[in-house]
Design a protein around this motif. Structure first.
Motif, PDB file in Angstrom:
ATOM      1  N   ILE A 283       0.880  -1.166   0.000  1.00 42.75           N
ATOM      2  CA  ILE A 283       0.000   0.000   0.000  1.00 42.75           C
ATOM      3  C   ILE A 283       0.915   1.213   0.000  1.00 42.75           C
ATOM      4  O   ILE A 283       1.583   1.490   0.986  1.00 42.75           O
ATOM      5  CB  ILE A 283      -0.883   0.023   1.274  1.00 42.75           C
ATOM      6  N   LYS A 284       0.956   1.902  -1.117  1.00 41.52           N
ATOM      7  CA  LYS A 284       1.884   3.028  -1.201  1.00 41.52           C
ATOM      8  C   LYS A 284       1.375   4.223  -0.414  1.00 41.52           C
ATOM      9  O   LYS A 284       2.138   4.999   0.121  1.00 41.52           O
ATOM     10  CB  LYS A 284       2.087   3.415  -2.664  1.00 41.52           C
ATOM     11  N   LYS A 285       0.082   4.401  -0.392  1.00 33.99           N
ATOM     12  CA  LYS A 285      -0.487   5.517   0.370  1.00 33.99           C
ATOM     13  C   LYS A 285      -1.770   5.029   1.039  1.00 33.99           C
ATOM     14  O   LYS A 285      -2.696   4.574   0.361  1.00 33.99           O
ATOM     15  CB  LYS A 285      -0.795   6.678  -0.582  1.00 33.99           C
ATOM     16  N   ASN A 286      -1.792   5.109   2.348  1.00 35.03           N
ATOM     17  CA  ASN A 286      -2.996   4.696   3.068  1.00 35.03           C
ATOM     18  C   ASN A 286      -3.957   5.879   3.061  1.00 35.03           C
ATOM     19  O   ASN A 286      -3.996   6.684   3.993  1.00 35.03           O
ATOM     20  CB  ASN A 286      -2.619   4.282   4.492  1.00 35.03           C
ATOM     21  N   ILE A 287      -4.734   5.972   2.002  1.00 33.32           N
ATOM     22  CA  ILE A 287      -5.465   7.218   1.758  1.00 33.32           C
ATOM     23  C   ILE A 287      -6.461   7.612   2.838  1.00 33.32           C
ATOM     24  O   ILE A 287      -6.783   8.767   2.979  1.00 33.32           O
ATOM     25  CB  ILE A 287      -6.176   7.220   0.382  1.00 33.32           C
ATOM     26  N   LEU A 288      -6.938   6.661   3.614  1.00 36.92           N
ATOM     27  CA  LEU A 288      -7.891   7.041   4.658  1.00 36.92           C
ATOM     28  C   LEU A 288      -7.229   7.187   6.022  1.00 36.92           C
ATOM     29  O   LEU A 288      -7.857   7.680   6.961  1.00 36.92           O
ATOM     30  CB  LEU A 288      -9.024   6.008   4.736  1.00 36.92           C
TER      31      LEU A 288
ATOM     32  N   LYS B 260      -6.689   5.062   8.161  1.00 40.93           N
ATOM     33  CA  LYS B 260      -7.224   4.170   9.189  1.00 40.93           C
ATOM     34  C   LYS B 260      -6.406   2.890   9.260  1.00 40.93           C
ATOM     35  O   LYS B 260      -5.576   2.627   8.407  1.00 40.93           O
ATOM     36  CB  LYS B 260      -8.687   3.839   8.879  1.00 40.93           C
ATOM     37  N   LYS B 261      -6.711   2.100  10.249  1.00 43.29           N
ATOM     38  CA  LYS B 261      -6.009   0.838  10.421  1.00 43.29           C
ATOM     39  C   LYS B 261      -6.354  -0.119   9.270  1.00 43.29           C
ATOM     40  O   LYS B 261      -7.526  -0.280   8.914  1.00 43.29           O
ATOM     41  CB  LYS B 261      -6.439   0.200  11.740  1.00 43.29           C
ATOM     42  N   ILE B 262      -5.333  -0.760   8.723  1.00 44.64           N
ATOM     43  CA  ILE B 262      -5.552  -1.695   7.627  1.00 44.64           C
ATOM     44  C   ILE B 262      -5.832  -3.077   8.200  1.00 44.64           C
ATOM     45  O   ILE B 262      -5.000  -3.656   8.883  1.00 44.64           O
ATOM     46  CB  ILE B 262      -4.332  -1.709   6.689  1.00 44.64           C
TER      47      ILE B 262
END
Lengths: 142, 142
Positions: free
Chosen positions: A116-121, A123-125
């Motif tokens: 995941i290059k950018k965790n756009i939200l 939040k916890k994945i």
DNA sequence: CAACAGTTTAGAATAATTATAATATATTAT
DNA sequence: ATAATATATTATAATTATTCTAAACTGTTG
């Protein structure tokens, strides 16, 4: 091949009463060599076939959902017309054969777990899963 | 902002008769800035709201399925209780926010497209898509 | 074993989707 | 254009998956 007593413990330790029905469903679901993908209807049929006994469909629904909530089962969404469940509750990937509707589990030895290059939200994945759809060449985009 | 005539061509070129209803549905679906994720019910409501006109629910079902078959729409399976469709028909990835049920499209700039190390079925790979489920920490495994 | 909470059950209720068959519309051949 | 035809639309019924209900039953605790 787990025994009744082990399922009893498993259930009790997660706050579920080990009823006759739940124990039978455990047998059908978890005394298997491999991952089991099923709909609730499949399961109900398996119960009456393998155990020669009927459990009310409502109970099968209740139990599957209880098991899901406790993390013993995982719900899969490939087709949206029915709910499928999976006894493999780990984070894993799937091949889906569009010719046969077969679903095959695999881990990151077969399919790389993507970054995941950018965790756009922000939040916890909770999970990162890959679905690969395959089919015999030509036709079959359904 | 596509015009009626353009939708007419689009439909006719794929062998669909450009009927009043289909053209209206095209407007609602494709005259948008962004990807649109919807259920058929959502769409039916949007039609009567945005166009102040009713199209029979059966027609909306027929049309959405016809558009899907022609590749104008893609079906999404995240929740298995309803069918969702997507105007973004490219191969892409999703973030799914389990708190809000929001689904966000993204491409491989945000989520890497994973490598298939072994094509276990040897069939043609039609799509490789990643689903990332996120939620606010603690609870929420639903 | 009594009391209670949790479970099971058959069947009813609901919701999404598909089928039906009559009517309407688009296309094509005249 | 008009008639013939093929395809679409529609309201409604039918179907299917799932959830709800409330009465009967079972497991657990004291």
């Amino acid at each position: 091949m787990l025994k009744n007593a082990e399922f009893t413990n498993k259930l009790r330790s997660s706050g579920l009463r080990p009823t006759k029905q739940r124990l039978k469903i455990c047998e059908v679901l978890f005394n298997r060599d491999h991952t089991f993908h099923f709909t609730i209807n499949d399961l109900a049929k398996n119960i009456s076939r393998e155990l020669n006994e009927k459990i009310s469909l409502a109970t099968v629904y209740n139990t599957v959902h209880a098991f899901k909530k406790k993390g013993y089962l995982k719900e899969i969404s490939i087709n949206s017309d029915k709910s499928y469940f999976d006894t493999n509750t780990t984070n894993h990937h799937h091949f889906f054969d569009e010719d046969t509707n077969e679903l095959i589990d695999c881990d990151d030895k077969i399919i790389e777990t993507p970054k995941i290059k950018k965790n756009i939200l922000g939040k916890k994945i909770n999970s990162v899963e890959v679905l690969v759809k395959v089919a015999t060449d030509n036709q079959n985009q359904k």
